[in-house]
Design an enzyme around this catalytic site. Structure first.
Site, PDB file in Angstrom:
ATOM      1  N   LYS A  84       0.759  -0.998  -0.001  1.00 34.32           N
ATOM      2  CA  LYS A  84      -0.293  -0.377  -0.222  1.00 34.32           C
ATOM      3  C   LYS A  84       1.081   0.948  -0.189  1.00 34.32           C
ATOM      4  CE  LYS A  84      -3.895   2.055   2.166  1.00 34.32           C
ATOM      5  NZ  LYS A  84      -4.607   1.336   4.489  1.00 34.32           N
TER       6      LYS A  84
ATOM      7  N   SER B   1      -9.636   1.092   2.752  1.00 33.09           N
ATOM      8  CA  SER B   1      -8.834   1.750   2.434  1.00 33.09           C
ATOM      9  C   SER B   1      -7.863   1.750   0.894  1.00 33.09           C
ATOM     10  CB  SER B   1      -8.435   2.830   2.723  1.00 33.09           C
ATOM     11  OG  SER B   1      -7.093   2.516   3.775  1.00 33.09           O
TER      12      SER B   1
ATOM     13  N   SER C  77      -9.456  -1.526   6.911  1.00 30.79           N
ATOM     14  CA  SER C  77      -9.502  -0.793   5.675  1.00 30.79           C
ATOM     15  C   SER C  77      -8.351  -1.926   5.128  1.00 30.79           C
ATOM     16  CB  SER C  77      -7.828   0.276   5.811  1.00 30.79           C
ATOM     17  OG  SER C  77      -9.168   1.170   5.281  1.00 30.79           O
TER      18      SER C  77
HETATM   19  N1  GLN Z   1     -13.065   3.337   6.059  1.00 28.08           N
HETATM   20  C1  GLN Z   1     -12.400   3.657   7.310  1.00 28.08           C
HETATM   21  C2  GLN Z   1     -12.287   5.261   7.122  1.00 28.08           C
HETATM   22  O1  GLN Z   1     -12.365   6.001   6.188  1.00 28.08           O
HETATM   23  C3  GLN Z   1     -11.935   3.025   7.808  1.00 28.08           C
HETATM   24  C4  GLN Z   1      -9.996   3.574   7.459  1.00 28.08           C
HETATM   25  C5  GLN Z   1      -9.240   2.380   7.643  1.00 28.08           C
HETATM   26  O2  GLN Z   1      -8.908   0.901   8.020  1.00 28.08           O
HETATM   27  N2  GLN Z   1      -7.791   3.354   7.339  1.00 28.08           N
HETATM   28  O3  GLN Z   1     -12.146   5.748   8.158  1.00 28.08           O
END
Ligand code: GLN
Length: 488
Positions: free
Chosen positions: A80, A155, A179
């Site tokens: 990532k 994400s 994420s």
């Molecule tokens: N979708 C969640 C957010 O927008 C989790 C994101 C994540 O785990 N980095 O915060």
């Protein structure tokens, strides 16, 4: 050689060991696949083919001398775009870091290099890991390999899509509120969020430091176990990283097979808003475990309703402070229009950061401001403790909790972009796990009638990663969903 890309981690690692193919051949197969499909998939933000091939060559040389570094030696792994890899760009999906080049390796990157892994590409993500679909990336929207009109989740969008589409064997994502697990679920791969403190955060761009954890993704539980093996363990550069004994995850996974645990099914996770196909698929998985001799018990986790509000107070508070470092002075984009120091801060941040990131910085600044700190942030911290207690009460009766990973399968691009709350809801079942610091895994448990993957989540007691891996492994042996290949 083309078929190599669909080999499971176990097959690839064994094939390399037995010299059935070389790391260069394997890596070239993934590179060729990436060139063939990534124009439409858009999982990669960046790659350095020469560097990657040099790493593969070095692995082959080691192996030919009998100096292989272990199971990961020669296996391509994608990162990532949030992990520092010396000499490579690190954008974190943001314009403000568009031209930033990492001056050092993150601990996880160093550990991967030390294990001989071949690092292939920088994978797309929602800006600063804020999002659930890749639509907050400043650069591109990644498609879901099973339906290009749909999102891959987020994400860690590129990390899940690239593994599912055969562009790389394994990948690393981060999970602050889901994420790793939510995109794994939407792309039909296995993703693990380890216990807080299991993997070093040094060199991983901070979003919400008390929740952030790196997590491995692969098409099989064995691949996830192999990655976890090299990534976990103490790090003097991250004091929140536990001084734990690292178990042999892969061996533990295979040897604990046959052990029967007590499974808890929290009623609250099967209520309103859950897609009916997701529900029936996860229920089938529960029946499978029951048929294997596991005891299944209903439990209650009534704190679920507080998960999203508490998360969006704590995560935004931490983000507003963590992201203050992107000031237009050091290593970031600087607005060419700024005429004095205030304008440098103001305009660089206004122009360099995306809408969702700004929304969260504002929210976080608000909940931390004097007069509101106790009402919001202080209160949220207390409720966070209650969420943890709620889990511990359940774990007094059961070993593992089973839930859907995401309430819905992959949704259409654009479907939730104008409604942040609807987007936040797609993490309903994953967020409490981060607030409580627990380990959880998502593995594929079926497909919808339209052919979209469905993920089942197992939540464990702290440091029970092996239990989760073992259960996912048992399931996949009887349901080889990981052998299904997307048509693209
Ligand atoms: N979708 C969640 C957010 O927008 C989790 C994101 C994540 O785990 N980095 O915060």
């Amino acid at each position: 050689m083309e078929n190599l890309i669909w080999g499971t981690f176990e097959q690839l690692s064994e094939g390399l060991e037995k010299k059935q193919f070389s790391s260069v051949e394997l890596t070239k197969a993934f590179i060729a696949r990436t060139y063939a499909i990534d124009k439409s998939l858009k999982a990669f933000l960046n790659f350095d083919e020469k560097k990657t091939l040099a790493e593969a060559e070095a692995s082959d040389v080691r192996r030919s001398r009998g100096q292989s570094l272990g199971r990961l030696d020669g296996v391509p792994v994608g990162l990532k775009d949030i992990f520092a890899e010396k000499g490579q760009r690190l954008t974190c999906g943001s314009r403000i870091l568009e031209h930033f080049v990492s001056p050092y390796d993150a601990t996880v990157v160093k550990k991967l290099k030390d294990a001989g892994a071949v690092l292939w590409g920088r994978l797309n993500m929602d800006e600063f890991a804020m999002g659930s679909s890749s639509e907050n990336s400043a650069f591109q929207v990644t498609s879901n390999p099973w339906d290009l009109d749909r999102v891959p989740g987020g994400s860690s969008s590129g990390s899940a899509a690239a593994v599912a589409a055969g562009e790389v064997s394994l990948s690393l994502g981060t999970d602050t509120g889901g994420s790793v697990r939510q995109p794994a679920s939407m792309c039909g791969v296995v993703g693990l969020k380890p216990s807080y403190g299991c993997i070093s955060r040094y060199g991983m761009v901070a979003y919400a430091s008390s929740l952030d954890q790196a997590g491995p993704l692969a098409r099989t539980a064995g691949g996830v176990a192999a990655l976890l093996q090299v990534l976990s363990g103490a790090d003097p550069k991250d004091s929140t990283c536990a001084r734990m004994h690292v178990p042999d995850y892969l061996a533990a996974v295979q040897s604990s097979e046959g052990k029967k645990w007590i499974l808890g099914v929290p009623e609250e996770y099967f209520g309103e808003g859950l897609d009916s196909e997701v529900k029936s698929s996860v229920e089938k998985a529960i029946h499978f475990y029951e048929a294997q001799g596991y005891i299944v018990k209903p439990v209650h986790l009534t704190s679920l309703e507080y998960a999203i509000p508490v998360y969006y107070i704590i995560a935004t508070a931490e983000a507003s402070s963590n992201l203050a470092r992107y000031d237009g002075i050091r290593y970031t984009y600087r607005s060419p229009r700024a005429k004095n120091i205030d304008e440098v801060y103001d305009q660089s941040r206004s122009e360099g950061l995306g809408e969702e990131v700004k929304r969260r910085i504002l929210l976080g600044t608000y909940v931390l401001s004097s007069g509101y700190y106790d009402a919001f942030y202080g209160k949220a911290q207390k409720v966070r403790r209650l969420i943890y207690n709620d889990f511990m009460r359940a774990f007094a009766e059961v070993d593992v909790l089973v839930t859907p990973t995401s309430p819905v399968p992959a949704f259409k691009k654009g479907e939730k972009t104008s409604d942040p709350l609807a987007m936040y809801l797609s993490d309903l079942y994953t967020i409490s796990v981060n607030l409580a610091g627990l380990p959880a895994i998502s593995f594929p448990c079926g497909f919808t009638n339209r052919g979209l993957p469905i993920g089942c989540q197992l939540i464990g007691k702290p440091w029970e990663e092996t239990t989760l891996l073992s259960m996912a492994y048992t399931f996949e042996k009887h349901h080889p969903f990981n052998l299904k290949i997307p048509n693209l």
